[in-house]
Design a protein around this motif. Structure first.
Motif, PDB file in Angstrom:
ATOM      1  N   ILE A  38      33.765 -25.210  19.108  1.00 58.84           N
ATOM      2  CA  ILE A  38      33.751 -25.230  20.567  1.00 58.84           C
ATOM      3  C   ILE A  38      32.400 -25.781  20.988  1.00 58.84           C
ATOM      4  O   ILE A  38      31.401 -25.574  20.287  1.00 58.84           O
ATOM      5  CB  ILE A  38      33.975 -23.819  21.155  1.00 58.84           C
ATOM      6  CG1 ILE A  38      34.104 -23.847  22.684  1.00 58.84           C
ATOM      7  CG2 ILE A  38      32.885 -22.858  20.719  1.00 58.84           C
ATOM      8  CD1 ILE A  38      34.480 -22.496  23.298  1.00 58.84           C
ATOM      9  N   ASN A  94      37.368 -26.313  23.590  1.00 58.46           N
ATOM     10  CA  ASN A  94      37.745 -25.821  22.271  1.00 58.46           C
ATOM     11  C   ASN A  94      38.214 -27.002  21.431  1.00 58.46           C
ATOM     12  O   ASN A  94      38.956 -27.865  21.920  1.00 58.46           O
ATOM     13  CB  ASN A  94      38.866 -24.786  22.384  1.00 58.46           C
ATOM     14  CG  ASN A  94      38.386 -23.481  22.964  1.00 58.46           C
ATOM     15  OD1 ASN A  94      37.598 -22.784  22.353  1.00 58.46           O
ATOM     16  ND2 ASN A  94      38.845 -23.150  24.175  1.00 58.46           N
ATOM     17  N   CYS A  95      37.802 -27.034  20.189  1.00 56.49           N
ATOM     18  CA  CYS A  95      38.034 -28.222  19.363  1.00 56.49           C
ATOM     19  C   CYS A  95      39.169 -28.073  18.353  1.00 56.49           C
ATOM     20  O   CYS A  95      39.741 -29.076  17.927  1.00 56.49           O
ATOM     21  CB  CYS A  95      36.754 -28.579  18.605  1.00 56.49           C
ATOM     22  SG  CYS A  95      35.302 -28.799  19.656  1.00 56.49           S
ATOM     23  N   SER A 108      38.416 -16.169  20.310  1.00 54.05           N
ATOM     24  CA  SER A 108      37.492 -16.434  21.408  1.00 54.05           C
ATOM     25  C   SER A 108      36.077 -16.695  20.916  1.00 54.05           C
ATOM     26  O   SER A 108      35.492 -15.884  20.203  1.00 54.05           O
ATOM     27  CB  SER A 108      37.486 -15.254  22.385  1.00 54.05           C
ATOM     28  OG  SER A 108      36.565 -15.484  23.429  1.00 54.05           O
ATOM     29  N   GLY A 131      34.080 -18.748  23.420  1.00 50.87           N
ATOM     30  CA  GLY A 131      33.408 -19.169  24.642  1.00 50.87           C
ATOM     31  C   GLY A 131      32.465 -18.145  25.221  1.00 50.87           C
ATOM     32  O   GLY A 131      31.389 -18.479  25.725  1.00 50.87           O
TER      33      GLY A 131
END
Length: 418
Positions: free
Chosen positions: A219, A259-260, A268, A270
């Motif tokens: 991310i 998000n990759c 989660s 983030g």
């Protein structure tokens, strides 16, 4: 990066040296049984490698068959679980508890753990879960299988294993290419566009990596350093803007979080990413006093359409009121905010700070939110308190300005329905 993170990366990077592809024509159920029964490390690694190689060559129908095998044949035995629980209830000892734990864990979890011993396996398992999410939406057994992947990934990708790295114009080209490809909020149109986001002194980018996937960002967040809180993404990303000396900035703006890895959906990162970046920037640049996002409102136009509001003909001030009303009052059946971006930031302890009209004039911005955007404020002294209130009662913390805008919409709605 810490010394420990360096050591972890070195260890995991050595694991990534992939063994030659092995040939084994046995059916997949035989291979999984062989891996679960393997007692030697070398033989187990060989079988796991064959499973990965075979899976990567499969068509979707074959992948579905493999997932169904894991979901059904390697599931828990309900009768065995009941028996083990009964034994534990009758005599709660170490032995009966161990037996209950063994019965209640499906064999497929141990299979995935053993598969993860192969070089490069963690990334391959993430890709495998991406296929599972894509193919298994309509089958309850496969959704249950996904819970096992999520359970394991939540441990393997916990914050203690993640490495925060800055991404800048000097980063390896392979990483920069992935930033372009994975950007999900505001598309990066060219290398020059990327340079404008990374090279100036008032721009930052940070990503989480895992030592087992050192070349794959999990991310990333793009940050603009500004004076004051911005209300337009086009102004923030303008080609002809004059860069600001970073030490003159008083505001850090998180304007894109992407998000990759599809295979890590619902894991989660983030929350930790934003708070870690904010804390690091506050140390680097003591003049930063405000930490906000400039976020899209992806469900706004759909909500307005369902409410009978002609957003195409509405003035920016009307749209601001609608945006505020949507963020504060539109809820799912479970009481959570309808907007997914709002759920994310409010769950992290942010507050709804300002709502802006004509803030994203791109075709995507017009389509999803009629150009409206929102600032979520991260007050580092209050995020924990805000998070607890939101988690416990669903209370949304918002500025007086946003509440006033939302109340105006609610009063008009009640008047129209009377």
């Amino acid at each position: 990066m810490t010394i420990l993170a360096d050591l972890l990366s070195t260890v995991f990077e050595r694991r990534l040296r992939r063994a030659p592809e092995l040939q084994d024509d046995r059916p997949m159920p035989e291979l999984t049984a062989k891996l679960l029964g393997a007692t030697g490390e070398i033989s187990g690694l060989s079988v796991a490698q064959v499973i990965f190689d075979r899976f990567e060559r499969m068509e979707d129908a074959e992948k579905l068959d493999f997932f169904r095998h894991l979901a059904v044949d390697l599931n828990i035995s309900a009768s065995r679980v009941r028996e083990a629980l009964s034994d534990y209830e009758a005599a709660p000892t170490k032995a009966t508890y161990r037996a209950f734990m063994a019965a209640s864990e499906p064999p497929r979890q141990e299979l995935v753990r053993r598969m993860n011993h192969v070089s490069g396996a963690t990334g391959a398992l993430v890709r495998m879960r991406a296929d599972l999410l894509r193919l298994g939406r309509e089958e309850p057994e496969l959704q249950a299988l996904d819970l096992d992947f999520r359970h394991l990934f939540a441990s393997w990708f916990n914050r203690g294993f993640l490495v925060l790295r800055p991404i800048n114009w000097s980063s390896p080209a392979a990483i920069l290419e992935k930033i372009i490809a994975y950007e999900a909020v505001h598309a990066i149109d060219s290398w020059e566009d990327l340079r404008r986001r990374l090279a100036p002194s008032d721009r930052r980018c940070f990503a989480f990596f895992h030592p087992a996937m050192p070349d794959e960002p999990l991310i990333f967040v793009e940050v603009a350093l500004t004076r004051g809180v911005p209300g337009s993404i086009q102004t923030l990303l303008a080609e002809d803007r004059a860069p600001l000396d970073a030490h003159e900035a008083d505001t850090a703006v998180f304007y894109s979080i992407s998000n990759c890895q599809q295979g890590l959906a619902s894991i989660s990162f983030g929350n930790s990413l934003i708070k870690q970046v904010a804390a690091d920037l506050a140390v680097e640049l003591p003049g930063l006093k405000t930490f906000v996002t400039l976020s899209p409102i992806p469900g706004l136009t759909k909500w307005m359409t369902e409410a009978g509001i002609d957003f195409a003909a509405s003035e920016p001030d009307v749209l601001r009121r609608c945006g505020a009303g949507y963020l504060l009052h539109a809820k799912r059946p479970d009481g959570q905010p309808l907007d997914p971006v709002a759920r994310f930031h409010l769950g992290n302890g942010a507050e709804v700070h300002q709502v802006h009209g004509d803030a994203d004039t791109s075709p995507k911005g017009r389509a999803q939110s009629a150009g409206v955007m929102v600032n979520y404020l991260y007050d580092l002294s209050k995020v924990s308190q805000n998070h607890e209130r939101f988690a416990a009662t669903g209370e949304i913390v918002a500025s007086a300005e946003v509440r006033s805008l939302a109340d105006a919409v609610e009063k008009q709605r009640l008047k129209d329905s009377a």
